[in-house]
Design a protein around this motif. Structure first.
Motif, short mmCIF file in Angstrom:
data_model
loop_
_atom_site.label_atom_id
_atom_site.label_comp_id
_atom_site.label_asym_id
_atom_site.label_seq_id
_atom_site.Cartn_x
_atom_site.Cartn_y
_atom_site.Cartn_z
N ALA A 136 0.84 -1.20 0.00
CA ALA A 136 0.00 0.00 0.00
C ALA A 136 0.87 1.25 0.00
O ALA A 136 0.62 2.20 -0.75
CB ALA A 136 -0.91 -0.01 1.23
N LYS A 137 1.91 1.25 0.82
CA LYS A 137 2.77 2.44 0.92
C LYS A 137 3.55 2.65 -0.38
O LYS A 137 3.83 3.78 -0.77
CB LYS A 137 3.73 2.30 2.10
CG LYS A 137 3.00 2.38 3.44
CD LYS A 137 3.91 2.82 4.56
CE LYS A 137 3.15 2.94 5.86
NZ LYS A 137 3.14 1.66 6.62
N LEU A 138 3.91 1.55 -1.04
CA LEU A 138 4.62 1.68 -2.32
C LEU A 138 3.71 2.31 -3.37
O LEU A 138 4.13 3.20 -4.10
CB LEU A 138 5.08 0.29 -2.80
CG LEU A 138 6.30 -0.29 -2.07
CD1 LEU A 138 6.42 -1.78 -2.34
CD2 LEU A 138 7.58 0.42 -2.50
N ILE A 139 2.46 1.86 -3.40
CA ILE A 139 1.51 2.41 -4.39
C ILE A 139 1.24 3.89 -4.12
O ILE A 139 1.09 4.69 -5.03
CB ILE A 139 0.19 1.60 -4.38
CG1 ILE A 139 0.46 0.18 -4.88
CG2 ILE A 139 -0.87 2.27 -5.25
CD1 ILE A 139 -0.72 -0.73 -4.76
N ALA A 140 1.20 4.26 -2.84
CA ALA A 140 0.96 5.65 -2.49
C ALA A 140 2.21 6.51 -2.65
O ALA A 140 2.20 7.70 -2.37
CB ALA A 140 0.44 5.74 -1.07
N GLY A 141 3.31 5.89 -3.06
CA GLY A 141 4.55 6.63 -3.28
C GLY A 141 5.23 7.07 -1.99
O GLY A 141 6.00 8.02 -1.99
N LEU A 142 4.97 6.36 -0.90
CA LEU A 142 5.59 6.73 0.38
C LEU A 142 6.88 5.96 0.62
O LEU A 142 7.68 6.31 1.48
CB LEU A 142 4.62 6.48 1.53
CG LEU A 142 3.38 7.38 1.51
CD1 LEU A 142 2.37 6.91 2.54
CD2 LEU A 142 3.78 8.82 1.78
#
Lengths: 266, 275, 286
Positions: free
Chosen positions: B47-53
């Protein structure tokens, strides 16, 4: 925490509450400077009346102001003792055996006490009538001209407002950790030095760990919502100076001018 | 092509083990996809990868036909909203109003338009009465609703929930699940929900099950629940009604597949009155 | 010896504008040797209640009897420390109380505070770690590097190492995954059954209460509204509905079927029995 009044915002509906935080901060600074001119008792009397007028206008009770001062009383008493021991000029007022209290000691202490009381009254007048967030907004705006010489006014304001936002959470967290460690037999009130050190460590380490976790979560949340330090953003809260704000500034400036006059020309 | 296309995505926190290991999947626009898996299976990291975090180690993420990279990061952030687990740590403003405004400020929305937007989205999560409340006066569920409003106000196409209900009490969980369903139905946003709540999985269209950083299973909830053995292997459970249904079938009843308790009760009712 | 609350009230910040009555006139009996669930909405007084058991909070009114101790409002109790060793309290998200360099040291911290020698404390710590299912390989690791579930186990071991006879847990499974939750609950059940510990669990999860606990206390507005056995409480969903609690899935299913004419007697309390009862009735008609 419920008993601390110094620096606390009191939500009331008064003309002072409605003033622009920038005007209030500037006025406070002007009057604080004014206090430091040796304008004598007349000067202090004028400032006292002016500040009292603001307090009445802001609907704060003098009892509240008094409570804010109480924590300072001990310090002032201590100061008085030191002055008595050190200052041996003027006329002796009271003699106990070999020891005498001189008039200058009393006078000096009174000067300092009065100044301190005035300072507390003035700062309370600001903090009790201005929401912490509005205070930060005010500071941000007042600092923004310094942006050209590299003062990150927006970042400073963001920092302060986030700190203010998380103080209650951190207090809760601290209390929870204290209780958790007390449940493990930690005794914060007594014990040998080594035990005391361990007790303090057992609070500080978890507090740091959880504060870092919080900071990481917060950074993620801010970034995810598009926050990037240094990049342009608009602002929801906009401050507007009105006539009453200018009046306040004018009053404060006059007070300062008056004190300078009393100190050097009268 | 899906609104989210993940190909051969890998990521590691410590240079050694991959927390996310060669993961590929695709999420259809307007769908409600759940990602399940035990703690440490890598689902939140995805999820964090997709949100660019987080920055990927290798592979590609394409969102709304744009590859996620340094250059597109800002544009992609505008399209992806994420609601996190801890209700306290994502409440940035000092009041509900200020918190919803925070994202708008970052997106340079003109000041005179903000109040309208804030009120609109507060009403969508039914927080209009609390606009001037401070976070300490709100329940966990209310804070999460504010977080959802804050994210929605920025006009994303994809909404990610990273275990957004896991720290809430039953009332709070219920509130948030209702809000999510409502948003999905009414606004047609793509929902990606990382969850432990097996009952929530039944309300989604599609499931991605993760284990040890890899994708273990994908499919519709029906397909996933059909493979009980595999689910057990990756330490996941079936919803109660599915378990009961299997037990009943084992004991000789003829039942059609149904994911919900209501569906099962209805079928049993029909059987019982078939006299 | 059971735990008793007699007319206990607790008031936060009394005498200030923030005054808040968290418990009011609580009378309660908690059975020894049983596993009791404390449930109720957020703010109903559950956490305040359990913090009286090891005298972290002292009653504003009334008295609390725990083991051989009586804690009365107004009197300053002595030797609270020994009570805290006998009643182990595990807070919510206990992983945030870990601070030592190694897992073993952290677990041994509790016993050492109660005056156990270094060597004995380490021995107790090893035993406790074994109980929570962490083998020797964890002993020398830093607790801060472990996964969330492991950290929580270490924190619970830290309380178990004090060898308390009463263990109180405030939402011990919050944030764990389903498997982790079940494992944790099984551990408490074992501590209760095998080691004879009295266990109190504050929880929101009715499935846990239904599957693992003996008794239920429902708190509402600072008072226990219901104190009953799990069997009585979940006989049907009426008590739950009255208290605005979502009943366990099995009870909900039973109730939904009852409404449609199915009949179940009291001992249909697991999936197998329910399936059996349903099949029997359907086949009779079918």
């Amino acid at each position: 925490m419920g008993n601390i009044t110094l620096g606390r915002y009191i939500p009331l509906d008064s003309p002072v509450h409605k003033l622009d935080p920038r005007a209030k901060i500037m006025a406070m600074l002007l009057v604080l400077v004014a206090i430091f001119f040796p304008a004598g008792w007349l000067g202090y009397g004028i400032i006292f009346l002016a500040v009292s007028f603001m307090i009445i206008l802001s609907k704060l009770s003098f009892n509240f102001i008094w409570k804010s001062m109480k924590p300072m009383m001990f310090m002032m008493f201590f100061l008085f003792i030191i002055n008595c021991l050190v200052l041996k000029t003027g006329t002796p007022l009271l003699t106990i055996g070999k020891f005498a209290i001189y008039s200058d000691a009393v006078k000096q202490t009174l000067y300092i006490v009065v100044r301190l009381l005035l300072m507390i009254m003035i700062t309370t007048c600001l903090t009790a009538t201005t929401k912490p967030l509005d205070l930060t907004l005010g500071i941000e705006d007042l600092l923004s001209p310094f942006g050209k010489i590299g003062v990150p006014s927006h970042e400073i304001a963001m920092l302060i407002s986030i700190a203010l936002r998380f103080i209650p959470d951190l207090i809760d967290e601290t209390q929870r950790i204290i209780k958790a460690q007390e449940s493990r037999g930690v005794d914060l009130k007594e014990g040998k030095i080594m035990e005391r050190i361990m007790a303090v460590l057992s609070l500080i380490v978890p507090l740091f760990v959880s504060a870092f976790q919080r900071a990481e979560d917060l950074a993620n949340a801010m970034e995810a919502r598009g926050y990037a330090p240094g990049e342009p953003r608009t602002r929801y809260k906009v401050l507007k100076m009105r006539r009453s704000d200018w009046l306040l500034l004018l009053g404060a400036a006059l007070l300062l001018a008056g004190m300078i006059f009393l100190a050097f020309f009268a | 092509m899906g609104i989210i296309e993940v190909k051969n995505l890998s990521f590691s926190y410590d240079e050694e083990d991959n927390a996310v290991d060669d993961v590929s999947f695709s999420v259809e626009e307007g769908s409600y996809t759940t990602i399940i898996g035990h703690n440490g299976s890598g689902k939140s990291t995805v999820a964090k990868l997709i949100a660019g975090l987080l920055e990927k180690k290798s592979g590609t993420i394409v969102i709304d036909s744009m590859e996620l990279n340094e250059e597109n990061l800002k544009k992609i952030r505008n399209r992806v909203g994420i609601v996190f687990q801890n209700p306290d740590n994502q409440f940035i403003g000092s009041t509900v109003r200020d918190d919803i405004a925070f994202g708008l400020e970052n997106h340079c929305v003109p000041q005179n338009e903000m109040d309208g937007i804030i009120e609109e989205f507060a009403s969508r999560v039914r927080m209009t009465d609390y606009l001037n409340s401070e976070p300490t006066r709100l329940s966990g569920g209310q804070k999460q609703r504010v977080a959802i409003a804050g994210v929605l106000a920025m006009g994303p196409k994809i909404l990610i929930f990273d275990e957004a209900t896991s720290m809430l009490d039953p009332q709070g969980k219920d509130e948030i699940k209702k809000v999510i369903n409502q948003i999905h139905r009414k606004s047609g946003l793509t929902i990606l929900s990382i969850t432990h709540d097996i009952e929530e999985v039944t309300s989604g269209d599609y499931v991605i099950a993760m284990n040890d950083g890899k994708i273990a299973m994908t499919g519709t909830p029906e397909e996933i629940f059909a493979n009980e053995k595999k689910l057990k292997e990756i330490k996941l459970d079936l919803p109660f009604s599915v378990k009961l249904q299997k037990e009943l079938v084992k004991k000789g009843l003829k039942l059609e597949k149904s994911l919900t308790m209501e569906g099962l009760v209805e079928q049993l009712c029909r059987l019982n009155s078939n006299m | 010896m059971p735990i008793e609350f007699e007319h206990v009230s607790y008031i936060y910040s009394d005498g200030t504008p923030f005054r808040y009555v968290a418990l009011s006139d609580v009378n309660l009996n908690i059975e020894e040797g049983k596993m009791t669930a404390v449930i109720g909405r957020t703010g109903s007084g559950k956490s305040t209640l359990v913090q009286h058991l090891n005298a972290l909070l002292l009653p504003s009114e009334g008295k609390v009897k725990v083991l051989d101790r009586v804690i009365e409002a107004g009197s300053k109790p002595k030797q609270l420390k020994s009570l805290r060793g006998q009643v182990g309290l595990v807070f919510q998200f206990p992983e945030y109380q870990l601070f030592e360099e190694t897992v073993l040291k952290d677990v041994a911290f509790g016993p050492k505070n109660f005056g156990v020698s270094e060597a004995d404390a380490a021995e107790k710590a090893r035993k406790a770690l074994k109980l929570v299912g962490l083998d020797e390989s964890y002993e020398q690791r830093s607790p801060l590097e472990l996964s969330g579930g492991q950290k929580r186990r270490v924190a619970i071991a830290g309380i178990l190492a004090m060898d308390p006879s009463v263990i109180v847990l405030d939402e011990p499974t919050a944030g764990l995954d389903p498997q982790g939750t079940v494992d944790m609950m099984k551990l408490f059940r074992e501590l209760n059954k095998k080691h004879g510990k009295t266990i109190l669990i504050v929880t929101h999860d009715m499935e846990q209460v239904f599957t693992f606990c003996d008794n239920v206390i429902v708190m509402e507005n600072g008072k226990p509204r219901i104190s009953a056995t799990v069997g009585e409480f979940f006989k049907d969903s009426s008590l739950c509905r009255e208290m605005d609690i979502l009943p366990p899935a099995l009870i909900r299913m039973k109730d939904a079927l009852r409404e449609k004419g199915f009949r179940f007697d009291g001992n249909v309390n697991d999936m197998n029995a329910l399936a059996g009862a349903i099949v029997k009735q359907v086949k009779k008609h079918g």
